[in-house]
Design an enzyme around this catalytic site. Structure first.
Site, PDB file in Angstrom:
ATOM      1  N   LYS A   1     -16.336  12.718  38.836  1.00 18.29           N
ATOM      2  CA  LYS A   1     -15.207  12.092  38.411  1.00 18.29           C
ATOM      3  C   LYS A   1     -14.281  13.545  37.723  1.00 18.29           C
ATOM      4  O   LYS A   1     -14.816  13.925  36.975  1.00 18.29           O
ATOM      5  CB  LYS A   1     -15.685  11.232  37.257  1.00 18.29           C
ATOM      6  CG  LYS A   1     -14.546  10.654  36.494  1.00 18.29           C
ATOM      7  CD  LYS A   1     -14.923   9.832  35.261  1.00 18.29           C
ATOM      8  CE  LYS A   1     -13.946   9.556  34.210  1.00 18.29           C
ATOM      9  NZ  LYS A   1     -14.423   8.690  33.107  1.00 18.29           N
TER      10      LYS A   1
ATOM     11  N   ASP B   1      -7.895  11.314  29.562  1.00 21.82           N
ATOM     12  CA  ASP B   1      -7.859   9.788  29.692  1.00 21.82           C
ATOM     13  C   ASP B   1      -7.264   9.426  28.365  1.00 21.82           C
ATOM     14  O   ASP B   1      -7.865   9.409  27.342  1.00 21.82           O
ATOM     15  CB  ASP B   1      -9.318   9.371  29.763  1.00 21.82           C
ATOM     16  CG  ASP B   1      -9.423   7.632  29.978  1.00 21.82           C
ATOM     17  OD1 ASP B   1      -8.659   7.378  30.226  1.00 21.82           O
ATOM     18  OD2 ASP B   1     -10.646   7.413  29.851  1.00 21.82           O
TER      19      ASP B   1
ATOM     20  N   LYS C   1      -6.113   4.236  24.132  1.00 18.96           N
ATOM     21  CA  LYS C   1      -7.450   4.755  23.309  1.00 18.96           C
ATOM     22  C   LYS C   1      -7.147   4.823  21.713  1.00 18.96           C
ATOM     23  O   LYS C   1      -5.817   5.345  21.664  1.00 18.96           O
ATOM     24  CB  LYS C   1      -8.068   5.943  23.638  1.00 18.96           C
ATOM     25  CG  LYS C   1      -8.878   5.795  24.962  1.00 18.96           C
ATOM     26  CD  LYS C   1      -9.674   6.958  25.117  1.00 18.96           C
ATOM     27  CE  LYS C   1     -10.265   7.142  26.619  1.00 18.96           C
ATOM     28  NZ  LYS C   1     -11.693   6.437  26.458  1.00 18.96           N
TER      29      LYS C   1
ATOM     30  N   ASP D   1     -13.122  14.366  29.923  1.00 19.34           N
ATOM     31  CA  ASP D   1     -13.388  13.430  31.142  1.00 19.34           C
ATOM     32  C   ASP D   1     -13.518  13.743  32.494  1.00 19.34           C
ATOM     33  O   ASP D   1     -13.611  12.976  33.610  1.00 19.34           O
ATOM     34  CB  ASP D   1     -12.333  12.126  30.855  1.00 19.34           C
ATOM     35  CG  ASP D   1     -13.024  10.682  31.202  1.00 19.34           C
ATOM     36  OD1 ASP D   1     -14.094  10.766  30.872  1.00 19.34           O
ATOM     37  OD2 ASP D   1     -11.988   9.856  31.481  1.00 19.34           O
TER      38      ASP D   1
ATOM     39  N   ASP E   1      -8.688   1.229  30.680  1.00 16.70           N
ATOM     40  CA  ASP E   1      -9.515   2.644  30.197  1.00 16.70           C
ATOM     41  C   ASP E   1     -10.864   2.690  30.894  1.00 16.70           C
ATOM     42  O   ASP E   1     -11.737   3.442  30.578  1.00 16.70           O
ATOM     43  CB  ASP E   1      -9.863   2.400  28.587  1.00 16.70           C
ATOM     44  CG  ASP E   1     -10.322   3.499  28.031  1.00 16.70           C
ATOM     45  OD1 ASP E   1     -10.156   4.385  28.535  1.00 16.70           O
ATOM     46  OD2 ASP E   1     -10.939   3.496  27.001  1.00 16.70           O
TER      47      ASP E   1
ATOM     48  N   GLU F   1     -11.222   3.291  34.057  1.00 12.10           N
ATOM     49  CA  GLU F   1     -10.564   3.952  35.562  1.00 12.10           C
ATOM     50  C   GLU F   1     -11.238   4.800  36.120  1.00 12.10           C
ATOM     51  O   GLU F   1     -11.198   5.028  37.355  1.00 12.10           O
ATOM     52  CB  GLU F   1      -9.312   4.808  34.838  1.00 12.10           C
ATOM     53  CG  GLU F   1      -9.342   6.207  34.566  1.00 12.10           C
ATOM     54  CD  GLU F   1     -10.398   6.213  33.241  1.00 12.10           C
ATOM     55  OE1 GLU F   1     -11.084   7.306  33.341  1.00 12.10           O
ATOM     56  OE2 GLU F   1     -10.370   5.375  32.475  1.00 12.10           O
TER      57      GLU F   1
ATOM     58  N   ARG G   1     -14.486   4.728  37.178  1.00 13.13           N
ATOM     59  CA  ARG G   1     -15.244   3.843  38.352  1.00 13.13           C
ATOM     60  C   ARG G   1     -14.315   3.374  39.374  1.00 13.13           C
ATOM     61  O   ARG G   1     -14.559   3.446  40.579  1.00 13.13           O
ATOM     62  CB  ARG G   1     -15.960   2.686  38.188  1.00 13.13           C
ATOM     63  CG  ARG G   1     -15.010   1.558  37.414  1.00 13.13           C
ATOM     64  CD  ARG G   1     -15.769   0.811  36.353  1.00 13.13           C
ATOM     65  NE  ARG G   1     -16.112   1.234  35.203  1.00 13.13           N
ATOM     66  CZ  ARG G   1     -16.816   0.786  34.081  1.00 13.13           C
ATOM     67  NH1 ARG G   1     -17.252  -0.576  34.239  1.00 13.13           N
ATOM     68  NH2 ARG G   1     -16.839   1.311  32.854  1.00 13.13           N
TER      69      ARG G   1
END
Length: 461
Positions: free
Chosen positions: A229, A234, A241, A252, A311, A313, A315
């Site tokens: 990933k 993010d 967030k 992230d 949030d 995202e 996956r």
């Protein structure tokens, strides 16, 4: 990536004695009275992490002794020699006695990792002590692991201002050039043309274009595909967030950093495998064309996904990459991602939770994790929770409501895009919240050393 590697053998190296508490009395019987008085004066008890230079003629150190504690104390920590290494005065040391042979490789690695410093923005004080590789330790193999881990740490520690999707691509290109690997990148609107719709959707709101990085190396052996990933920052998207949760989001892309570090270890070690690395690199940003809660996306596999939280995202981008990986039917697919806060609630920052239904892989990984001081914890692909990721108006829900089993439902979501048993997903944290031996506060690799050994065993068959 300043990282002191093993020192070359030299006649001026100082002997380093490793003394555990049960063996302290016997070791003391071999020492002269002057040394005993010195140690008593400094309170040396053999406790874990103690380090005392030994005085020679004229006052210069003639060696050093470090405490190795008790079996119980060692069981509560990792990298025991590293805890003492940072306390030793400047010199080159060679293990003279006391280090168990079955721990020599891990402890030597810990020493190297303790010397890591992140110096992109500020010069740091180097660790003064260097080590000659202990007898019986493959110095090149350990150095390959240490430099791979340093690469992972550097990538995670770099803020998004200097580690966007383009920078992550460049890091992959630099690694490919170093090892004569092949690399291809699909980016921006080409993602739509090449059928990576969810990678494009997640990344389209950012100024730096989304992309899929595809690196290949090796032409013989088992086919191993690593998927990381690469969400370089993010914000949470339109489900923004709060500030406290956004502060660490430079990490992230920790999954991408981990697979690049692992790829370096594999290539530098020359493992006979056919390696592929896939990294969907994006920023989850906020702008007028950001994807929205309630949107329904169609994935590369054809499965539809209802967006109930922008949030969640990671996956989404992994799903397209996993589908792409599966199309070549490799022998093993491994995904690594800083995917859920639920994983951290379950096991804390030190353990790497993973999901896998392949019994052979699980057995190998668990053994390797213990041997490499790289702890993992198996979590279940719990089939009864499948209904939690089925929203009714689409095939899948990217963020099931209720808050239950968040890491498991994320893993189940990813598994829908992989049609084979030989799949392992790691929901890592990628961050060391406070200083620990061989692991300074900041970015850190998780499970990569255990995976390296597991993959090496696969390639040896």
């Amino acid at each position: 990536m300043p990282l002191p590697l093993f020192a070359a053998p030299t006649e001026t190296a100082l002997p380093l004695h490793v003394v555990d508490q049960p063996g302290l009395a016997a070791w003391r019987e071999t020492q002269p009275d002057a040394i005993l008085a010195w140690l008593d004066g400094l309170g040396f008890t053999g406790a874990l992490g103690q380090a005392v230079p030994l005085p020679g003629d004229g006052g210069a150190p003639c060696g050093a002794v470090v405490g190795y504690g008790s079996r119980e104390a060692r069981g509560r920590a990792r990298f025991h020699l590293a805890a003492a290494a940072a306390k030793l005065p400047k010199a080159t040391y060679k293990i003279a006695s006391g280090l168990p042979q079955d721990q020599a490789e891990v402890e030597a690695l810990g020493w190297l990792l303790a010397g890591y410093r992140f110096e992109r923005y500020k010069t740091q004080t180097p660790m003064p002590a260097t080590l000659i590789a202990p007898d019986g330790v493959d110095a090149n193999a350990v150095a390959a692991i240490a430099t791979g881990e340093a690469l992972t740490r550097d990538l995670i520690n770099t803020p998004a201002s200097d580690m966007g999707p383009d920078d992550l691509e460049q890091a992959a290109r630099d690694l490919a050039a170093r090892h004569s690997a092949k690399i291809a990148v699909t980016m921006a609107d080409a993602l739509l043309a090449e059928n990576f719709p969810m990678i494009h959707t997640v990344g389209r709101a950012a100024n730096r274009a989304p992309r899929l990085i595809d690196m290949r190396w090796g032409d013989a052996g088992p086919r191993i595909t690593l998927v990381g990933k690469g969400v370089c920052f993010d914000t949470g998207g339109l489900n923004l967030k709060p500030g406290a949760s956004m502060g660490l989001m430079k990490k992230d892309m920790g999954g991408a950093a981990a697979v690049l570090g692992l790829a370096h270890m594999i290539m530098a070690s020359g493992l006979p495998v056919q390696l592929r690395v896939l990294i969907p690199a994006v920023e989850n940003a906020v702008s007028g064309n950001a994807f929205r809660p309630g949107d329904i996306l169609t994935s590369r596999k054809g499965l539809t996904v209802e967006i109930n939280n922008t949030d969640a995202e990671g996956r989404l981008v992994l799903a397209d990459a996993l589908t792409f990986a599966q199309e070549e039917d490799p022998d093993l697919i491994i995904s690594m991602a800083t995917l859920t806060g639920a994983a951290r609630v379950a096991v804390g920052p030190d353990l790497a939770p993973y999901y896998c239904d392949d019994a052979t892989f699980v057995t190998r990984l668990e053994t390797a994790a213990t041997q490499q001081a790289d702890p993992v914890w198996r979590m279940p692909f719990h089939a009864p929770y499948e209904t939690m990721i089925e929203p009714g108006i689409a095939d899948l829900d990217n963020a099931p409501k209720g808050g239950f089993a968040g890491s498991i439902t994320a893993a189940l979501f990813l598994r829908r895009f992989v049609d084979q048993t030989a799949y392992a997903h790691f929901d890592i944290y990628g961050w060391q919240p406070s200083d620990a031996p061989a692991r300074p506060k900041g970015g850190v690799g998780q499970a990569t050393r255990a995976l390296l050994k597991t993959i090496a065993e696969m390639s040896a068959q």
